[in-house]
Write an enzyme that holds these catalytic residues in place. Structure first.
Site, PDB file in Angstrom:
ATOM      1  CB  CYS A 160      -0.817   0.103   1.054  1.00  0.00           C
ATOM      2  SG  CYS A 160      -2.053  -1.608   1.083  1.00  0.00           S
ATOM      3  CG  HIS A 300      -1.469   4.640   5.519  1.00  0.00           C
ATOM      4  ND1 HIS A 300      -1.403   4.219   4.315  1.00  0.00           N
ATOM      5  CD2 HIS A 300      -1.633   3.268   5.974  1.00  0.00           C
ATOM      6  CE1 HIS A 300      -1.537   3.210   3.798  1.00  0.00           C
ATOM      7  NE2 HIS A 300      -1.462   2.441   4.926  1.00  0.00           N
ATOM      8  CD  GLU A 311      -0.896   7.669   9.667  1.00  0.00           C
ATOM      9  OE1 GLU A 311      -0.547   8.476   8.778  1.00  0.00           O
ATOM     10  OE2 GLU A 311      -1.854   6.868   9.494  1.00  0.00           O
ATOM     11  CE  LYS A 329      -5.466   4.703   2.451  1.00  0.00           C
ATOM     12  NZ  LYS A 329      -4.242   5.831   2.980  1.00  0.00           N
ATOM     13  CG  HIS A 334      -6.168   1.166   1.667  1.00  0.00           C
ATOM     14  ND1 HIS A 334      -5.381   1.646   0.827  1.00  0.00           N
ATOM     15  CD2 HIS A 334      -5.612   0.507   2.620  1.00  0.00           C
ATOM     16  CE1 HIS A 334      -4.275   1.484   1.378  1.00  0.00           C
ATOM     17  NE2 HIS A 334      -4.398   0.696   2.383  1.00  0.00           N
ATOM     18  CG  PHE A 393       0.061  -6.107   4.365  1.00  0.00           C
ATOM     19  CD1 PHE A 393      -0.436  -5.240   5.422  1.00  0.00           C
ATOM     20  CD2 PHE A 393      -1.032  -6.655   3.855  1.00  0.00           C
ATOM     21  CE1 PHE A 393      -1.483  -5.358   6.032  1.00  0.00           C
ATOM     22  CE2 PHE A 393      -2.005  -6.828   3.995  1.00  0.00           C
ATOM     23  CZ  PHE A 393      -2.726  -6.040   5.107  1.00  0.00           C
TER      24      PHE A 393
END
Length: 405
Positions: A160, A300, A311, A329, A334, A393
């Site tokens: 991502c 994010h 975060e 988002k 996403h 990831f």
């Protein structure tokens, strides 16, 4: 160091086709999530897909035969970006034009469709174009073919963070004088039954099937997972002196890039946010800026319980409660490997417009999250510098810094 300018951008997202439609959608703060007939019968049956996208209209009549959707979205965004920058591919030196695009999955819809064809009708039913339609590198390859860009041609796959990584690599190519122009961004069309089921099995997706529009709620106390989306963004990058010499309109300066690996877990972020903090400090140092120079963070902000808290803690260490934070988002879902590029483009527009879009569905901010998260309505004001975060990831972290032109 020579500055890098953003001279054009193109966007195709769940808020609409084109940068103007996407910007209007994120500023309105209304989620684009809706029930998806292609996901009917699954545990999670909703998504954020691009509305009204017609490959024949937006790409060309042959596109359905030769391109997967992730390529179609990217071609549409790339053409808009190049036109926005005032370039004519018929007249540029293609050998000095590079393409760097982030993509995490590739042509998953083609893969699933062709697997069904083989299972049901035998090997003879499989398209001879299966491989060139599904492999991730073809998104950059097809942009190069379409726009006659014969310089370096790369696809980044950092989950991502892929789109943000692509922008960082593109900036490096310009600063190393490998290219004069780079078309950089990300594209993903991963809303397929298999991919959605895989994320659902992990527990990563929201289960608000009774109210999809309320499902993506970054930084909210009631968040329970992300909403899968799709889309593409392409930015035209040039060295600032070159852009000014040709009289280009500069939307923003791409000032800094930092990257790191958590080296912690397959899917979970480092609880201490060490990699995020390092990547951000590196990006700020690259930009010649201090934390107090940052007015805005496009987070994010996936709407997952773990990501948002970690975060937020890292942002607190880095910036305190100072910058205005948003996660787009909440509106767009996403978009996986495209998300970092989409959010970079939105960060550029935020600086240019002096407007921070709201975080959709943020009704009760998690008390553990001590940030100035914009919600309810856009916030207007003079903005000088912004950070855009992307994580993936495998512990992939990519942080971009943009400055007002």
């Amino acid at each position: 160091m020579t500055a890098v300018a953003v001279t054009g951008l193109g966007l195709v997202t769940a808020a609409g086709i084109g940068a103007q439609a996407t910007w209007a959608g994120v500023c309105a703060g209304r989620s684009a999530a809706r029930r998806d007939p292609n996901l009917a019968g699954l545990a999670v049956d909703f998504s954020c897909t691009v509305p009204g996208f017609d490959p024949a209209l937006h790409v060309g009549t042959r596109s359905r035969l030769i391109h997967d959707r992730f390529v179609q979205l990217a071609l549409t965004a790339a053409r808009e970006a190049v036109a926005d920058a005032g370039h004519d591919p018929a007249g540029w030196d293609g050998a000095r034009v590079g393409v760097v695009v982030g993509c995490g999955l590739g042509g998953v819809a083609t893969w699933e469709r062709q697997q069904r064809a083989m299972t049901e009708n035998g090997p003879g039913s499989v398209s001879a174009l299966l491989i060139p339609m599904l492999v991730p590198n073809m998104v950059a390859g097809n942009i190069a073919i379409d726009l006659k860009a014969t310089g370096p041609n790369l696809v980044t796959a950092t989950a991502c963070a892929s789109g943000a990584t692509a922008l960082g690599i593109a900036r490096d190519l310009l600063l190393a004088d490998r290219c004069d122009i780079v078309l950089a961004g990300g594209s993903e069309a991963g809303v397929s039954p298999l991919i959605v089921t895989g994320f659902a099995q992990m527990g990563a997706l929201s289960r608000r099937t009774d109210d999809p529009a309320a499902a993506s709620r970054p930084f909210d106390a009631g968040r329970d997972g992300f909403v899968i989306g799709e889309g593409s963004a392409v930015l035209v990058l040039e060295r600032e002196p070159d852009a000014r010499a040709r009289g280009a309109h500069i939307r923003a300066r791409f000032a800094g890039y930092g990257a790191s690996a958590d080296a912690h877990h397959l899917t979970a972020p480092d609880p201490q946010g060490t990699g995020v903090i390092k990547a951000t400090y590196d990006a700020l140092r690259d930009a010649g800026l201090a934390p107090e120079d940052i007015d805005h963070v496009n987070a994010h902000g996936t709407s997952t319980p773990l990501n948002d808290e970690i975060e937020a803690n890292a942002l607190g260490v880095l910036f305190g409660a100072g910058p205005a934070v948003t996660s787009t988002k909440g509106v767009l879902g996403h978009a996986l490997g495209a998300a970092g590029a989409i959010e970079a483009a939105l960060s550029v527009l935020t600086l240019q417009q002096g407007t921070v879009p709201p975080t959709a569905n943020l009704e009760h901010q998690d008390p553990k999250i001590d940030l100035d998260v914009v919600a309810g309505a856009p916030r207007h004001g003079r903005l000088k510098a912004a950070v855009s975060n992307s994580f993936g990831f495998g512990g992939q972290n990519a942080v971009l810094v943009f400055a007002a032109a």
